[in-house]
Design a protein around this motif. Structure first.
Motif, PDB file in Angstrom:
ATOM      1  N   HIS A  91      -4.802   9.760   9.699  1.00 33.16           N
ATOM      2  CA  HIS A  91      -4.692  11.220   9.742  1.00 33.16           C
ATOM      3  C   HIS A  91      -3.376  11.678   9.128  1.00 33.16           C
ATOM      4  O   HIS A  91      -3.335  12.497   8.214  1.00 33.16           O
ATOM      5  CB  HIS A  91      -4.722  11.721  11.196  1.00 33.16           C
ATOM      6  CG  HIS A  91      -6.079  11.839  11.792  1.00 33.16           C
ATOM      7  ND1 HIS A  91      -7.102  12.553  11.227  1.00 33.16           N
ATOM      8  CD2 HIS A  91      -6.574  11.338  12.947  1.00 33.16           C
ATOM      9  CE1 HIS A  91      -8.168  12.500  11.992  1.00 33.16           C
ATOM     10  NE2 HIS A  91      -7.879  11.759  13.043  1.00 33.16           N
ATOM     11  N   SER A  92      -2.280  11.147   9.698  1.00 28.45           N
ATOM     12  CA  SER A  92      -0.955  11.606   9.282  1.00 28.45           C
ATOM     13  C   SER A  92      -0.586  11.066   7.912  1.00 28.45           C
ATOM     14  O   SER A  92       0.143  11.725   7.159  1.00 28.45           O
ATOM     15  CB  SER A  92       0.100  11.196  10.313  1.00 28.45           C
ATOM     16  OG  SER A  92       0.058   9.811  10.563  1.00 28.45           O
ATOM     17  N   ALA A  93      -1.062   9.875   7.565  1.00 25.83           N
ATOM     18  CA  ALA A  93      -0.731   9.308   6.253  1.00 25.83           C
ATOM     19  C   ALA A  93      -1.254  10.193   5.124  1.00 25.83           C
ATOM     20  O   ALA A  93      -0.558  10.440   4.133  1.00 25.83           O
ATOM     21  CB  ALA A  93      -1.307   7.903   6.129  1.00 25.83           C
ATOM     22  N   LEU A  94      -2.476  10.688   5.272  1.00 28.50           N
ATOM     23  CA  LEU A  94      -3.069  11.531   4.231  1.00 28.50           C
ATOM     24  C   LEU A  94      -2.808  13.016   4.456  1.00 28.50           C
ATOM     25  O   LEU A  94      -3.008  13.828   3.552  1.00 28.50           O
ATOM     26  CB  LEU A  94      -4.580  11.289   4.166  1.00 28.50           C
ATOM     27  CG  LEU A  94      -5.019   9.935   3.602  1.00 28.50           C
ATOM     28  CD1 LEU A  94      -6.510   9.722   3.841  1.00 28.50           C
ATOM     29  CD2 LEU A  94      -4.690   9.821   2.130  1.00 28.50           C
ATOM     30  N   VAL A 100      10.989   4.878  -0.255  1.00 33.58           N
ATOM     31  CA  VAL A 100      10.935   6.200  -0.885  1.00 33.58           C
ATOM     32  C   VAL A 100      10.964   7.282   0.188  1.00 33.58           C
ATOM     33  O   VAL A 100      10.682   7.038   1.364  1.00 33.58           O
ATOM     34  CB  VAL A 100       9.655   6.383  -1.740  1.00 33.58           C
ATOM     35  CG1 VAL A 100       9.617   5.374  -2.874  1.00 33.58           C
ATOM     36  CG2 VAL A 100       8.394   6.280  -0.878  1.00 33.58           C
ATOM     37  N   GLY A 101      11.269   8.484  -0.233  1.00 32.59           N
ATOM     38  CA  GLY A 101      11.153   9.660   0.614  1.00 32.59           C
ATOM     39  C   GLY A 101      10.031  10.541   0.092  1.00 32.59           C
ATOM     40  O   GLY A 101       9.338  10.198  -0.860  1.00 32.59           O
ATOM     41  N   GLY A 102       9.833  11.680   0.731  1.00 31.81           N
ATOM     42  CA  GLY A 102       8.843  12.632   0.253  1.00 31.81           C
ATOM     43  C   GLY A 102       7.468  12.497   0.869  1.00 31.81           C
ATOM     44  O   GLY A 102       6.550  13.229   0.490  1.00 31.81           O
ATOM     45  N   LEU A 103       7.305  11.562   1.824  1.00 35.74           N
ATOM     46  CA  LEU A 103       5.982  11.377   2.421  1.00 35.74           C
ATOM     47  C   LEU A 103       5.619  12.500   3.392  1.00 35.74           C
ATOM     48  O   LEU A 103       4.457  12.587   3.823  1.00 35.74           O
ATOM     49  CB  LEU A 103       5.920  10.026   3.140  1.00 35.74           C
ATOM     50  CG  LEU A 103       5.906   8.813   2.206  1.00 35.74           C
ATOM     51  CD1 LEU A 103       6.060   7.522   2.995  1.00 35.74           C
ATOM     52  CD2 LEU A 103       4.619   8.770   1.386  1.00 35.74           C
ATOM     53  N   ASP A 104       6.587  13.345   3.739  1.00 32.19           N
ATOM     54  CA  ASP A 104       6.296  14.481   4.612  1.00 32.19           C
ATOM     55  C   ASP A 104       6.302  15.803   3.842  1.00 32.19           C
ATOM     56  O   ASP A 104       6.250  16.869   4.448  1.00 32.19           O
ATOM     57  CB  ASP A 104       7.333  14.559   5.745  1.00 32.19           C
ATOM     58  CG  ASP A 104       7.259  13.352   6.668  1.00 32.19           C
ATOM     59  OD1 ASP A 104       6.137  12.890   6.927  1.00 32.19           O
ATOM     60  OD2 ASP A 104       8.319  12.882   7.111  1.00 32.19           O
ATOM     61  N   SER A 105       6.345  15.722   2.521  1.00 34.61           N
ATOM     62  CA  SER A 105       6.419  16.941   1.710  1.00 34.61           C
ATOM     63  C   SER A 105       5.037  17.356   1.226  1.00 34.61           C
ATOM     64  O   SER A 105       4.035  16.670   1.462  1.00 34.61           O
ATOM     65  CB  SER A 105       7.338  16.691   0.505  1.00 34.61           C
ATOM     66  OG  SER A 105       6.717  15.773  -0.389  1.00 34.61           O
ATOM     67  N   ASP A 106       4.991  18.481   0.519  1.00 34.82           N
ATOM     68  CA  ASP A 106       3.728  18.962  -0.038  1.00 34.82           C
ATOM     69  C   ASP A 106       3.200  18.041  -1.130  1.00 34.82           C
ATOM     70  O   ASP A 106       2.017  18.087  -1.461  1.00 34.82           O
ATOM     71  CB  ASP A 106       3.905  20.378  -0.608  1.00 34.82           C
ATOM     72  CG  ASP A 106       4.161  21.410   0.485  1.00 34.82           C
ATOM     73  OD1 ASP A 106       3.795  21.127   1.650  1.00 34.82           O
ATOM     74  OD2 ASP A 106       4.715  22.474   0.175  1.00 34.82           O
ATOM     75  N   SER A 107       4.081  17.210  -1.689  1.00 35.45           N
ATOM     76  CA  SER A 107       3.663  16.278  -2.749  1.00 35.45           C
ATOM     77  C   SER A 107       3.319  14.902  -2.172  1.00 35.45           C
ATOM     78  O   SER A 107       3.383  13.899  -2.874  1.00 35.45           O
ATOM     79  CB  SER A 107       4.768  16.154  -3.802  1.00 35.45           C
ATOM     80  OG  SER A 107       5.965  15.678  -3.203  1.00 35.45           O
TER      81      SER A 107
END
Length: 350
Positions: free
Chosen positions: A46-49, A319-326
């Motif tokens: 759920h949270s991954a995608l 990496v970062g950015g896994l919680d962003s809109d991208s």
């Protein structure tokens, strides 16, 4: 096998679900028709995608060309009830089965065997969507993930065994079977016998379908094209867990296609960090440098150990950015690291 199976195994906390999602996305963006099944009871997919998922396939991405990605989570109770009523066209008969007390007990008990249901669910997905090119499976953490790989063989043997054949009435002579059933009636009463008879009368079709799917799942898992990926990270305990998993796979007659070391730093960073004069750094910066150097030292040892477990080792950068809109773009880039590494070494040779 026309659909290629990819199974990710690993301890909790190594980023296995994130990599499964990223790898599935990367395959889809390369033009493949991909399915992603999460069988982890924690439902981290759920949270991954960043999408709500259920037991039925949800379209995650429709991409240019032929590429698509559908994802689902294993829901044992709903899946068992769907399978039980799959061949029943009469609504009243379906309702009688679902209200059967013995069926409720059996279904509740079987729902705890998620590894078994997951195996048959894979075969069902392939059966219903034969145009899939790839199916990525995010397993439960640690030992539970291994059971998913080992259980189909044992269960197929059980389901083809003498007890179950007797319950299906294949071998025991009629009079002997009748006497045993009368004994059951004395023990549990006429109501229990009626429930038992009703369950047997409708169970044959679902039983045969589940057995057929388990046999199909076993064949898929042992197909030479199937890729088992062991995910670890830069921690001593996780590479030890990967070593245990590798041994358990070997005992089951299976082998890891690659070891995926997650959250790595560029090895060249060590030289740059050592070039810094600690005297010119403040206390906080000096601590960060020392931590990074220690991390890189452990990372180098783990990569060496990983090469003893599989001929392919894939290093995934932190990496970062896994919680962003991208999020999906970041996931796909991580998945591409895995995809490119395996493509460069298609046979798993050194």
């Amino acid at each position: 096998m026309s659909t290629r199976l990819h199974v990710l195994l690993g301890e909790g906390g190594v980023g296995k679900t994130t990599l499964a999602a990223g790898y599935a996305l990367a395959l889809a963006r390369s033009g493949k028709r991909v399915a992603l099944l999460g069988i982890d009871p924690a439902r981290r997919l759920h949270s991954a995608l960043g999408l709500p998922l259920g037991s039925e396939a949800t379209r995650v991405a429709e991409l240019s060309g032929a590429g698509t990605l559908d994802a689902a989570l294993l829901a044992p109770e709903a899946t068992l009830r769907r399978w039980a009523t799959e061949g029943l066209t009469d609504p009243a008969e379906r309702e009688r089965l679902l209200r059967n007390k013995l069926f409720a007990v059996v279904a509740d008990r079987l729902a705890t065997t998620t590894d078994v249901i997951a195996s048959a669910r894979i075969a069902e997905w392939l059966e219903h969507d034969p145009s899939l090119t790839d199916l990525v499976v995010d397993t439960a953490p640690g030992r539970n993930g291994l059971e998913f790989l080992r259980r189909p063989t044992a269960l197929v043997a059980l389901l083809q065994g003498r007890l179950v054949r007797w319950l299906r009435g294949e071998h025991e002579p009629g009079p002997i079977r009748a006497r045993i059933l009368r004994s059951l009636a004395h023990l549990g009463g006429a109501e229990m016998l009626s429930e038992f008879a009703q369950l047997l009368s409708v169970a044959e079709g679902p039983f045969r379908r589940v057995l057929s799917r388990l046999e199909h799942a076993e064949a898929c898992l042992r197909d030479p094209s199937t890729q088992i990926l062991l995910v670890t990270t830069v921690r001593e305990q996780t590479i030890q867990a990967a070593l245990h998993s590798s041994s358990a796979l070997a005992e089951a007659g299976l082998a890891a296609r690659a070891i995926v070391v997650n959250r790595t730093l560029p090895p060249a960073l060590a030289m740059e960090l050592r070039a810094n004069d600690d005297a010119s750094l403040d206390v906080g910066a000096a601590d960060v440098v020392r931590y990074a150097l220690a991390y890189l030292e452990i990372q180098a040892r783990i990569v060496v150990d990983a090469r003893r477990l599989a001929s392919s080792v894939v290093e995934i950068p932190a990496v970062g950015g896994l919680d962003s809109d991208s999020r999906l773009d970041v996931l796909a880039r991580l998945g591409d690291v895995v995809r490119y590494a395996l493509d460069r070494n298609p046979e798993g040779s050194p």
